[in-house]
Enzyme design. Structure first.
Site, short mmCIF file in Angstrom:
data_model
loop_
_atom_site.label_atom_id
_atom_site.label_comp_id
_atom_site.label_asym_id
_atom_site.label_seq_id
_atom_site.Cartn_x
_atom_site.Cartn_y
_atom_site.Cartn_z
N HIS A 92 29.43 32.90 93.55
CA HIS A 92 28.62 33.58 92.54
C HIS A 92 29.40 34.67 91.80
O HIS A 92 28.81 35.54 91.16
CB HIS A 92 27.36 34.19 93.18
CG HIS A 92 26.15 34.12 92.30
ND1 HIS A 92 25.60 35.22 91.69
CD2 HIS A 92 25.38 33.06 91.92
CE1 HIS A 92 24.55 34.85 90.98
NE2 HIS A 92 24.39 33.55 91.10
N HIS A 138 25.91 22.31 86.10
CA HIS A 138 25.19 23.47 86.62
C HIS A 138 23.77 23.46 86.08
O HIS A 138 23.55 23.24 84.89
CB HIS A 138 25.93 24.73 86.17
CG HIS A 138 25.37 25.99 86.75
ND1 HIS A 138 24.48 26.79 86.07
CD2 HIS A 138 25.59 26.61 87.93
CE1 HIS A 138 24.19 27.84 86.81
NE2 HIS A 138 24.84 27.75 87.94
#
Length: 384
Positions: A187, A287
């Site tokens: 992340h 994504h």
């Protein structure tokens, strides 16, 4: 056929839907949003539609894409490319409905008959996360899972932080065994110093990939990280054009790219990004922690891209009750999972039938989602 009108709907949990209408009654849907910046993207969508598309024939999508992108001196970035992405999705939805075919058929036809998906594991404790992982595999048939590498990290953190992160991954591996893939999402929370330590510590648990081990502004260190691990490295969530991806693909340190269909210019651009990656033996894993329109758009590209390997889905990622997002669909069965796979959408366009009344009802409620701001122990701002 001409584009005559459009509407934008901000709906829970953090999504923005675009409804694009033509004079012959064909409606296309798109999902143009930057999470936490929906109102900003909304303004960009309005500017693009008012300046370039209202009154135009929706079918020459490549021409429209070039006008929206090259028609402004300042280009790229998350806001403008997300606005273009949602419009592009809606245009392809209209075109598919006009010709009576799924979008992937207009892009050359399918390269696979179904698409493998992974499920997100959330932020549970080390004890709980193993139980959840086992449930997703045994009860729901998922063969791939994804979890965060860590919570907030100091720029150089303690040995305990590394050991706890590794132990958490170990719980999941022990719970699901060696027949299930586990992706690790950093992340962008780790500095390059911590990323070096974590990729080494995690390797004993055989992750499928390391996602965003460093922030995109530090992609120059991906080569060093690749030398430290045999685990495939992925990135791309915060890259928005084929030109952003070009150095990543050319340098060869990344094994998987992750363009986002609602951020990276939509179906038109991500299809080109996937093709560019294929020439370098790099796989694609779009994504998508977003809504049903974005996921349907991803499946169209997955279907016709030979190098697509896995699809993220986040329909229950930020909702209190699993799959509340399906309330926006007239027929939620289009996203029924079977053995960890989704079937290719069979209906024309994006293959999803949006329940307009549900969207309009949801848009009547205030939505003001912003990601949390985290802090280090000394009060300085940490990466979320």
């Amino acid at each position: 056929m001409r584009i005559t009108d459009y509407e934008l709907f901000e709906v829970p949990p953090r999504w923005l839907f675009l409804r694009l209408e033509t004079n012959d009654g064909v409606v296309g849907w798109g999902e143009p949003v930057v999470q936490g910046r929906a109102r900003t993207v909304r303004t960009a969508v309005e500017e693009l539609l008012d300046n370039y598309l209202v009154g135009e024939d929706p079918l020459p999508i490549e021409h429209h894409w070039q006008r929206m992108y090259r028609g402004d001196f300042y280009r790229g970035g998350p806001v403008l490319m997300s606005a273009i992405a949602g419009i592009d999705q809606a245009l392809w939805d209209i075109k598919g409905k006009h010709y009576g075919a799924p979008v992937y058929e207009l892009l050359g036809g399918y390269a696979r008959e179904r698409v493998r998906v992974h499920h997100w594991l959330g932020f549970e404790t080390a004890d709980d996360i193993g139980t959840l992982a086992r449930s997703l595999v045994e009860e729901h048939g998922f063969t791939a899972l994804k979890m965060n590498a860590t919570a907030e990290l100091e720029r150089i953190d303690t040995p305990r932080a590394v050991k706890e992160a590794s132990a958490r991954l170990g719980r999941v591996r022990d719970a699901v065994g060696d027949d299930v893939d586990i992706g690790i999402d950093f992340h962008g929370r780790a500095s390059k110093s911590m990323a070096k330590r974590l990729v080494t510590a995690f390797e004993e648990h055989d992750p499928m990939f390391y996602e965003k081990p460093v922030l995109p502004e530090h992609n120059d260190v991906l080569g060093d990280l690749a030398q430290r691990t045999s685990v495939p490295i992925s990135t791309g969530e915060r890259l928005y054009t084929r030109w952003d991806f070009k150095p990543v693909v050319r340098e060869g340190h990344v094994d998987i790219i992750q363009p986002d269909l609602s951020h990276a210019g939509g179906i038109t651009e991500v299809r080109k990004i996937a093709t560019m990656a294929e020439a370098f033996d790099i796989t694609v894993m779009p994504h998508c922690p977003l809504g049903p329109i974005a996921l349907a758009s991803c499946l169209q590209v997955d279907a016709c891209s030979p190098n697509a390997i896995l699809q993220e889905q986040g329909l229950d990622l930020h909702l209190e009750e699993a799959n509340q997002a399906l309330r926006y669909l007239s027929d939620p069965s289009v996203f029924d999972y079977e053995d960890g796979y989704l079937s290719l959408p069979a209906e024309p366009g994006l293959g999803v039938d949006i329940d307009e009344s549900a969207v309009r009802d949801a848009a009547d409620h205030s939505v003001d989602w912003h990601n949390p701001v985290w802090y280090h122990r000394d009060g300085s701002v940490a990466e979320w």
